[in-house]
Motif scaffolding. Structure first.
Motif, PDB file in Angstrom:
ATOM      1  N   MET A 151       8.442  -4.559   5.493  1.00 40.07           N
ATOM      2  CA  MET A 151       9.043  -3.640   4.522  1.00 40.07           C
ATOM      3  C   MET A 151       9.276  -2.257   5.137  1.00 40.07           C
ATOM      4  O   MET A 151      10.367  -1.704   5.033  1.00 40.07           O
ATOM      5  CB  MET A 151       8.139  -3.517   3.291  1.00 40.07           C
ATOM      6  CG  MET A 151       8.106  -4.740   2.413  1.00 40.07           C
ATOM      7  SD  MET A 151       9.695  -5.143   1.667  1.00 40.07           S
ATOM      8  CE  MET A 151       9.867  -3.841   0.446  1.00 40.07           C
ATOM      9  N   ASN A 203       2.726   3.785  13.034  1.00 38.28           N
ATOM     10  CA  ASN A 203       2.017   2.587  12.577  1.00 38.28           C
ATOM     11  C   ASN A 203       0.633   2.593  13.200  1.00 38.28           C
ATOM     12  O   ASN A 203       0.452   3.068  14.319  1.00 38.28           O
ATOM     13  CB  ASN A 203       2.782   1.323  12.996  1.00 38.28           C
ATOM     14  CG  ASN A 203       2.245   0.080  12.303  1.00 38.28           C
ATOM     15  OD1 ASN A 203       2.259  -0.005  11.081  1.00 38.28           O
ATOM     16  ND2 ASN A 203       1.757  -0.869  13.076  1.00 38.28           N
ATOM     17  N   ARG A 204      -0.357   2.064  12.444  1.00 38.27           N
ATOM     18  CA  ARG A 204      -1.723   2.018  12.968  1.00 38.27           C
ATOM     19  C   ARG A 204      -1.732   1.376  14.354  1.00 38.27           C
ATOM     20  O   ARG A 204      -2.317   1.900  15.299  1.00 38.27           O
ATOM     21  CB  ARG A 204      -2.622   1.240  12.004  1.00 38.27           C
ATOM     22  CG  ARG A 204      -4.062   1.130  12.470  1.00 38.27           C
ATOM     23  CD  ARG A 204      -4.895   0.370  11.471  1.00 38.27           C
ATOM     24  NE  ARG A 204      -4.418  -0.997  11.252  1.00 38.27           N
ATOM     25  CZ  ARG A 204      -5.007  -1.875  10.441  1.00 38.27           C
ATOM     26  NH1 ARG A 204      -6.065  -1.511   9.754  1.00 38.27           N
ATOM     27  NH2 ARG A 204      -4.517  -3.087  10.305  1.00 38.27           N
ATOM     28  N   THR A 205      -1.069   0.248  14.482  1.00 39.18           N
ATOM     29  CA  THR A 205      -0.948  -0.410  15.777  1.00 39.18           C
ATOM     30  C   THR A 205       0.354   0.070  16.422  1.00 39.18           C
ATOM     31  O   THR A 205       1.441  -0.282  15.959  1.00 39.18           O
ATOM     32  CB  THR A 205      -0.910  -1.939  15.598  1.00 39.18           C
ATOM     33  OG1 THR A 205      -1.977  -2.302  14.712  1.00 39.18           O
ATOM     34  CG2 THR A 205      -1.045  -2.662  16.906  1.00 39.18           C
ATOM     35  N   LYS A 235       3.835  -1.797  17.350  1.00 42.04           N
ATOM     36  CA  LYS A 235       4.896  -2.095  16.377  1.00 42.04           C
ATOM     37  C   LYS A 235       5.938  -0.972  16.345  1.00 42.04           C
ATOM     38  O   LYS A 235       7.120  -1.213  16.127  1.00 42.04           O
ATOM     39  CB  LYS A 235       4.300  -2.265  14.974  1.00 42.04           C
ATOM     40  CG  LYS A 235       3.956  -3.709  14.667  1.00 42.04           C
ATOM     41  CD  LYS A 235       3.583  -3.883  13.201  1.00 42.04           C
ATOM     42  CE  LYS A 235       2.720  -5.116  13.052  1.00 42.04           C
ATOM     43  NZ  LYS A 235       1.958  -5.140  11.811  1.00 42.04           N
ATOM     44  N   VAL A 258       2.153   0.578   3.579  1.00 37.37           N
ATOM     45  CA  VAL A 258       1.090  -0.316   4.073  1.00 37.37           C
ATOM     46  C   VAL A 258       0.621  -1.212   2.932  1.00 37.37           C
ATOM     47  O   VAL A 258       1.050  -1.078   1.783  1.00 37.37           O
ATOM     48  CB  VAL A 258      -0.102   0.474   4.672  1.00 37.37           C
ATOM     49  CG1 VAL A 258       0.368   1.364   5.809  1.00 37.37           C
ATOM     50  CG2 VAL A 258      -0.829   1.284   3.606  1.00 37.37           C
ATOM     51  N   ASN A 297       3.083  -1.799  -3.272  1.00 37.55           N
ATOM     52  CA  ASN A 297       2.914  -2.307  -4.629  1.00 37.55           C
ATOM     53  C   ASN A 297       1.580  -1.861  -5.211  1.00 37.55           C
ATOM     54  O   ASN A 297       0.713  -2.681  -5.498  1.00 37.55           O
ATOM     55  CB  ASN A 297       2.980  -3.833  -4.640  1.00 37.55           C
ATOM     56  CG  ASN A 297       4.382  -4.325  -4.919  1.00 37.55           C
ATOM     57  OD1 ASN A 297       5.192  -3.622  -5.511  1.00 37.55           O
ATOM     58  ND2 ASN A 297       4.667  -5.542  -4.480  1.00 37.55           N
TER      59      ASN A 297
HETATM   60  P1  NBP Z   1       1.713  -5.665   4.485  1.00 38.45           P
HETATM   61  O1  NBP Z   1       1.414  -5.551   3.045  1.00 38.45           O
HETATM   62  O2  NBP Z   1       1.455  -6.939   5.153  1.00 38.45           O
HETATM   63  O3  NBP Z   1       0.919  -4.502   5.272  1.00 38.45           O
HETATM   64  C1  NBP Z   1       0.966  -4.397   6.674  1.00 38.45           C
HETATM   65  C2  NBP Z   1       0.972  -2.967   7.095  1.00 38.45           C
HETATM   66  O4  NBP Z   1      -0.196  -2.287   6.620  1.00 38.45           O
HETATM   67  C3  NBP Z   1       0.926  -2.842   8.626  1.00 38.45           C
HETATM   68  O5  NBP Z   1       1.734  -1.768   9.008  1.00 38.45           O
HETATM   69  C4  NBP Z   1      -0.549  -2.567   8.889  1.00 38.45           C
HETATM   70  O6  NBP Z   1      -0.777  -1.910  10.117  1.00 38.45           O
HETATM   71  C5  NBP Z   1      -0.842  -1.658   7.737  1.00 38.45           C
HETATM   72  N1  NBP Z   1      -2.281  -1.456   7.463  1.00 38.45           N
HETATM   73  C6  NBP Z   1      -3.218  -2.306   6.972  1.00 38.45           C
HETATM   74 BR1  NBP Z   1      -2.912  -4.063   6.589  1.00 38.45          BR
HETATM   75  N2  NBP Z   1      -4.431  -1.772   6.845  1.00 38.45           N
HETATM   76  C7  NBP Z   1      -4.289  -0.512   7.264  1.00 38.45           C
HETATM   77  C8  NBP Z   1      -5.189   0.570   7.384  1.00 38.45           C
HETATM   78  N3  NBP Z   1      -6.463   0.455   6.997  1.00 38.45           N
HETATM   79  N4  NBP Z   1      -4.728   1.713   7.910  1.00 38.45           N
HETATM   80  C9  NBP Z   1      -3.447   1.841   8.283  1.00 38.45           C
HETATM   81  N5  NBP Z   1      -2.536   0.856   8.196  1.00 38.45           N
HETATM   82  C10 NBP Z   1      -2.948  -0.303   7.681  1.00 38.45           C
HETATM   83  O7  NBP Z   1       3.239  -5.214   4.773  1.00 38.45           O
HETATM   84  P2  NBP Z   1       4.593  -5.479   3.968  1.00 38.45           P
HETATM   85  O8  NBP Z   1       4.728  -6.897   3.560  1.00 38.45           O
HETATM   86  O9  NBP Z   1       5.650  -4.844   4.789  1.00 38.45           O
HETATM   87  O10 NBP Z   1       4.416  -4.647   2.638  1.00 38.45           O
HETATM   88  C11 NBP Z   1       4.183  -3.255   2.628  1.00 38.45           C
HETATM   89  C12 NBP Z   1       3.994  -2.795   1.193  1.00 38.45           C
HETATM   90  O11 NBP Z   1       5.180  -3.041   0.466  1.00 38.45           O
HETATM   91  C13 NBP Z   1       2.884  -3.540   0.440  1.00 38.45           C
HETATM   92  O12 NBP Z   1       2.221  -2.660  -0.400  1.00 38.45           O
HETATM   93  C14 NBP Z   1       3.643  -4.557  -0.362  1.00 38.45           C
HETATM   94  O13 NBP Z   1       2.943  -4.964  -1.504  1.00 38.45           O
HETATM   95  C15 NBP Z   1       4.908  -3.803  -0.694  1.00 38.45           C
HETATM   96  N6  NBP Z   1       6.065  -4.627  -0.996  1.00 38.45           N
HETATM   97  C16 NBP Z   1       6.333  -5.745  -0.296  1.00 38.45           C
HETATM   98  C17 NBP Z   1       7.450  -6.514  -0.572  1.00 38.45           C
HETATM   99  C18 NBP Z   1       7.757  -7.733   0.222  1.00 38.45           C
HETATM  100  O14 NBP Z   1       8.720  -8.433  -0.129  1.00 38.45           O
HETATM  101  N7  NBP Z   1       7.027  -8.031   1.273  1.00 38.45           N
HETATM  102  C19 NBP Z   1       8.321  -6.102  -1.577  1.00 38.45           C
HETATM  103  C20 NBP Z   1       8.047  -4.933  -2.269  1.00 38.45           C
HETATM  104  C21 NBP Z   1       6.917  -4.206  -1.968  1.00 38.45           C
HETATM  105  P3  NBP Z   1      -1.034  -2.763  11.448  1.00 38.45           P
HETATM  106  O15 NBP Z   1       0.338  -3.109  11.960  1.00 38.45           O
HETATM  107  O16 NBP Z   1      -1.771  -1.838  12.321  1.00 38.45           O
HETATM  108  O17 NBP Z   1      -1.826  -3.981  11.051  1.00 38.45           O
END
Ligand code: NBP
Length: 477
Positions: free
Chosen positions: A13, A32-34, A37, A74, A102
């Motif tokens: 996203m 990004n934390r990592t 990416k 995130v 969300n």
């Molecule tokens: P994810 O919900 O899978 O989250 C992954 C991201 O969160 C990565 O960038 C990860 O960093 C980061 N993160 C986490 Br996990 N723990 C963290 C921490 N403690 N500190 C800092 N960063 C952290 O990603 P997504 O599917 O792209 O969704 C993002 C948001 O958008 C969510 O809230 C989701 O509910 C919402 N959303 C998603 C959709 C959809 O269709 N997927 C639609 C609408 C809204 P890393 O790379 O270092 O692990």
């Protein structure tokens, strides 16, 4: 150079949202934390626009022009709090933190309150449209202060989806958690829409005897009429799809257990708190959980059911038309219930949400996008304080015209033993609202009998109690 906007959290996203901003001419700071990416994004898509890749929180914040606009994308929940804790101390008064995840609206209210003490605008923002929407134009539901929207709104309007009339699918929904609340109800309505479509499919299959490919064609036809919507369109695609490994319809090789991430459940939980009957959304959430109870289902396999009596070819066509009516009528009811919840949330939290504007920004970009939403907008445009969508003349007429077929479909479903929790709950809601007298009077009598809870009379003011255990005379309470 400095960036007009920054995005931290570059999973599917966040990365697509960042690219969307860049493609629209904004300079975007990335974090990004990592860090790998961040680098990968610039390597793959760096030529799409201006990016400033950063690795530390300090560099990220320093890369943003003031007042800063920092988007968090995130995982919702604790990760969001962790990220806020990391960045907030580096921000200055007037800066904005935009949470596009969300989040639960109650978390958003808390975060907004906490950051306000630091004069930081926290903008809880609903984003719908999935991965593709984030890149090509989502429907965006920002909450937060009017000042933050003045600064952020034009950028969001640029990257958002556009409705058919060209209007951007974004509006300032209301203060603090209003945006995330509306996004939550959007998802609840999405659950209900999906359940109703699933029931229509099941009826066409088990009562009318159509194959998945034939049902795909029926949905395709429906998609050219008043049911025209993204969900009907993709339903036809899914039903048409054939599994490459087995040659069977794809829908027959997928396990029939629907999962959920929680926004539908939240919609129902909050509706219970607010006292809003969202029975259609509740049935959709329950239908998913029931599907997952495999042991319970296996243990119930031998329960008695009716003798199936599939329709003949001639009857099947007429039945399909009736199912279209039942689906449309039930859809009107789910949106009626969903908008009731938005109105109730708005009232409870003093958000002053414009329901017509909410319908308008759901016309494009989001999962429930549909021609239908333009008509809901029109209903609220005609009368902003509409007590219920069902009190709109056009919808009342349409549902009235559909009700005979709606009932006929449920008679057939009941006879053939096909579960239709969504259709049935919708019709029960419709009939209950219409009813001259509800058995709630009897409920009040029972409550007074066992708990002296008192009742009000139809003919006199005041509260009364009957001395049930004595001479059954009535006393004023
Ligand atoms: P994810 O919900 O899978 O989250 C992954 C991201 O969160 C990565 O960038 C990860 O960093 C980061 N993160 C986490 Br996990 N723990 C963290 C921490 N403690 N500190 C800092 N960063 C952290 O990603 P997504 O599917 O792209 O969704 C993002 C948001 O958008 C969510 O809230 C989701 O509910 C919402 N959303 C998603 C959709 C959809 O269709 N997927 C639609 C609408 C809204 P890393 O790379 O270092 O692990």
């Amino acid at each position: 150079t400095s960036a007009q906007i920054g995005v931290t959290g570059l999973a599917v996203m966040g990365r697509n949202l960042a690219r969307n901003f860049a493609r629209n001419g904004y300079t975007v700071a990335l974090h990004n934390r990592t860090a790998a990416k961040t680098r990968a994004l610039v390597e793959e898509f760096g030529d799409e626009g201006e990016f400033i890749a950063t690795e530390t929180a300090k560099d990220f914040v320093a890369a943003l022009e003031r007042p800063r606009r920092l988007v968090i994308m995130v995982k919702a929940g604790e990760p969001t709090d962790a990220v806020i804790k990391e960045f907030a101390p580096l921000m200055e008064p007037g800066d904005m933190i935009i949470d596009g995840g969300n989040a639960h609206f109650a978390d958003t209210r808390r975060r907004e309150r906490e950051l306000r003490e630091q004069d930081i605008h926290f903008v809880g923002t609903g984003v719908s449209g999935g991965e593709e929407g984030a890149l090509l134009g989502p429907s965006i539901m920002p909450g937060g202060s009017p000042e933050s929207y003045a600064s952020l709104g034009p950028m969001l309007e640029k990257i958002s989806a556009k409705a058919e009339d060209g209007a951007p699918c974004v509006t300032h929904v209301g203060p603090d958690g209003a945006g995330h609340f509306v996004k939550m109800v959007h998802n609840g309505i999405e659950y209900a829409d999906m359940q109703l479509i699933a029931e229509a499919y099941q009826l066409l299959r088990d009562v009318a005897g159509y194959s998945p490919a034939q049902i795909a064609d029926i949905f395709r036809t429906w998609n050219t009429g008043r049911l025209d919507s993204y969900l009907i369109e993709i339903t036809a695609e899914v039903l048409k799809h054939v599994d490459a490994a087995t040659g069977k319809p794809f829908v027959d090789v997928v396990q029939d257990q629907a999962e959920q991430k929680g926004t539908g459940r939240w919609t129902v939980q909050i509706a219970l708190d607010l006292g809003v009957p969202v029975s259609g959304i509740a049935e959709a959430v329950f239908a998913r959980s029931l599907s997952g109870h495999t042991e319970l289902r296996a243990a119930s396999k031998d329960l008695a059911g009716p003798t199936a009596r599939p329709l003949g070819e001639a009857e099947a066509g007429a039945f399909a038309d009736q199912v279209e009516q039942a689906l449309y009528a039930s859809k009107i009811v789910s949106y009626t219930q969903g908008f009731h919840e938005v109105a109730a949330g708005s009232e409870e939290y003093g958000w002053d949400i414009d329901l017509g504007a909410v319908a308008a920004i759901w016309r494009g970009g989001c999962i429930i996008r549909a021609a239908f939403l333009d008509r809901i907008r029109a209903a609220y445009d005609t009368r902003a304080d509409l007590p219920s969508l069902l009190s709109d003349k056009t919808f009342a007429q349409e549902i009235g015209a559909a009700q005979d077929d709606w009932r006929a479909v449920l008679v057939a479903a009941t006879r053939q033993g096909v579960p239709t929790p969504g259709f049935s709950a919708a019709l029960a809601y419709y009939d209950a609202l219409r009813a001259d007298r509800l058995p709630a009077a009897l409920t009040q009598g029972q409550r007074d009998f066992f708990g002296a809870h008192t009742y009000r009379r139809t003919d006199r003011e005041g509260s009364f109690h009957t001395l049930w255990g004595a001479d059954r005379s009535e006393v004023q309470a």
